[in-house]
Design an enzyme around this catalytic site. Structure first.
Site, PDB file in Angstrom:
ATOM      1  N   ARG A 170      97.098 -11.046  53.561  1.00 29.22           N
ATOM      2  CA  ARG A 170      96.006 -10.474  52.785  1.00 29.22           C
ATOM      3  C   ARG A 170      95.353  -9.370  53.608  1.00 29.22           C
ATOM      4  NH1 ARG A 170      97.947 -12.073  48.855  1.00 29.22           N
ATOM      5  NH2 ARG A 170      97.050 -13.333  47.151  1.00 29.22           N
ATOM      6  N   GLU A 177      93.059  -2.216  47.491  1.00 28.10           N
ATOM      7  CA  GLU A 177      94.330  -1.904  46.846  1.00 28.10           C
ATOM      8  C   GLU A 177      94.097  -1.435  45.417  1.00 28.10           C
ATOM      9  OE1 GLU A 177      96.930  -5.292  47.205  1.00 28.10           O
ATOM     10  OE2 GLU A 177      96.820  -5.290  49.400  1.00 28.10           O
ATOM     11  N   HIS A 209     102.203  -3.526  48.274  1.00 30.28           N
ATOM     12  CA  HIS A 209     102.087  -4.972  48.017  1.00 30.28           C
ATOM     13  C   HIS A 209     103.302  -5.461  47.230  1.00 30.28           C
ATOM     14  CE1 HIS A 209      98.898  -8.370  47.695  1.00 30.28           C
ATOM     15  NE2 HIS A 209     100.118  -8.866  47.824  1.00 30.28           N
TER      16      HIS A 209
END
EC number: 1.1.1.79
Length: 324
Positions: free
Chosen positions: A237, A266, A285
Site C-alpha cells: 500500500r 493514485e 497498481h
C-alpha cells in the site's frame, strides 16, 4: 423474494448471471452521495454490497439500514470503516487467496526491471540511442544471490520468498508480527528486526496492508539505514511509505533505485518527481491485473456474498465476529 444487493463494479456475464440467480441486483457506477441519492430506495433496502475501489464509511452505511454483508473484489480493505461495520454487525468479505501468485510475480518483475534498468534502457533503444555496443552507462546490477528483505511474511511474502530462494538463490530476511516457521524451514528465511533488515538487504520489498501501525512505517530514518546500493520495492500500500522521503532518498543517492506499484495518491499525479527519475520503475497498481486473476477475484467475491447472505461464512471474512 430474493435479497436485494447493490453492485458497483462491472462483472463478466456469467458471474452476473450467477449473482442475479441469487439476488435482485441494482447496478450503480459508484458510491458517491449523488449516486446514493439517485438510487435511494435500492440502497435503503439492500442487504448486500459488492464491488471495489470505493469508500464504504459510516455516512454510506446510514443510508443502508438493511445491509448485512459487503464483499470487496480485493484483498485489501482499508477503504472500509471496519469499526462502523462491526457496530452494525455487517460482515466484510474479501479475496485474500486468489491473487497471491500473480502479485508475487509482479513484485519479482519489479525487482528484475529495477535492477536491470529494463524500462529505462528499453526506452533508450526506442528513441535510437543504441548505435553501437553498449557501455557501462547501460549496465544494471545482478539479482541472483543478492539478499532479499521482505517486510510482511503473509501469503504474498511466502510466494515471493519461494521465487527468490529457489529461482535466484537469494538469501531471505524477513520482518513480520511473528516468526514464520514455514518460511524458515522451506526457504531458510531469517527473522530479524526491521532495522537489521534495512541495513543488510540488497532489495527491500514491502508487502504490507495499510493500518494505523503501518502508516508511514518507512520514512527518512529507514531510508538512511539502507545501503546506498539497495533497491526499494513497494507493492503493498502506498501510504505505508512517506513518499516525500522516498523521493528525497532517490534524488540524494541514499538508495540506488525503486520499483513501485502503489503510491500515496493514485493515480500518481503527472507532476510527481517519481515520474522524472530514471531510477524509478512506476507501475499503475497492476499487482493482480491479469485477465485470469481479476476474473477469479470477481468470482470469489460473488461466492463470498452468496455465502455471507446465506449464513455460511467459513472463509474470507475480515470480521467474523460481526455475524448475527
Amino acid at each position: 423474494m430474493k435479497p436485494s444487493i447493490i453492485l458497483y463494479k462491472a462483472l463478466p456475464d456469467d458471474l452476473m448471471q450467477r449473482l442475479e440467480s441469487h439476488f435482485t441486483v441494482t447496478r450503480v457506477p459508484d458510491l458517491k452521495p449523488e449516486t446514493v441519492q439517485q438510487h435511494a430506495d435500492a440502497f435503503a433496502n439492500a442487504q448486500g454490497l459488492l464491488g471495489s475501489s470505493q469508500n464504504v464509511h459510516a455516512p454510506l452505511l446510514e443510508k443502508m439500514p438493511q445491509l448485512r454483508a459487503a464483499s470487496t473484489i480485493s484483498v485489501g480493505y482499508d477503504n472500509f470503516d471496519v469499526d462502523a461495520l462491526n457496530a452494525r454487525n455487517i460482515l466484510l468479505m474479501h479475496t485474500p487467496t486468489v491473487l497471491t501468485e500473480t502479485v508475487a510475480d509482479t513484485i519479482m518483475a519489479l525487482v528484475l526491471s529495477s535492477a536491470r534498468r529494463v524500462v529505462e534502457v528499453a526506452e533508450r533503444v526506442k528513441v535510437g540511442e543504441w548505435t553501437s555496443s553498449i557501455g557501462a552507462d547501460w549496465f544494471g546490477i545482478d539479482v541472483h544471490h543478492k539478499t532479499l528483505g521482505i517486510v510482511g511474511m503473509g501469503r504474498i511474502g511466502l510466494a515471493l520468498a519461494q521465487r527468490a530462494h529457489f529461482g535466484f538463490g537469494m538469501p531471505i530476511l524477513y520482518n513480520a508480527r511473528r516468526h514464520h516457521a514455514e518460511a524458515e524451514e522451506r526457504f531458510q528465511a531469517r527473522y530479524c528486526e526491521l532495522e537489521t533488515l534495512l541495513k543488510e538487504s540488497d532489495f527491500v520489498c514491502l508487502v504490507l496492508p495499510l493500518t494505523e501501525e503501518t502508516h508511514h512505517l518507512i520514512g527518512q530514518k529507514q531510508f538512511e539505514l539502507m545501503k546506498k546500493s539497495a533497491i526499494f520495492i513497494n507493492a503493498g500500500r502506498g501510504q505505508v511509505v512517506d513518499e516525500a522521503a522516498l523521493i528525497a532518498a532517490l534524488q540524494n543517492g541514499e538508495i540506488h533505485a525503486a520499483g513501485l506499484d502503489v503510491f500515496e495518491k493514485e493515480p500518481l499525479p503527472i507532476d510527481s518527481p517519481l515520474l522524472s527519475l530514471p531510477n524509478v520503475v512506476a507501475l499503475p497498481h497492476i499487482g493482480s491485473a491479469t485477465h485470469e486473476t481479476r476474473y477469479n477475484m470477481s468470482a470469489c467475491a460473488v461466492d463470498n456474498l452468496i455465502d455471507a447472505l446465506n449464513g455460511k461464512v467459513e472463509k474470507n471474512c475480515v470480521n467474523p465476529q460481526a455475524a448475527r
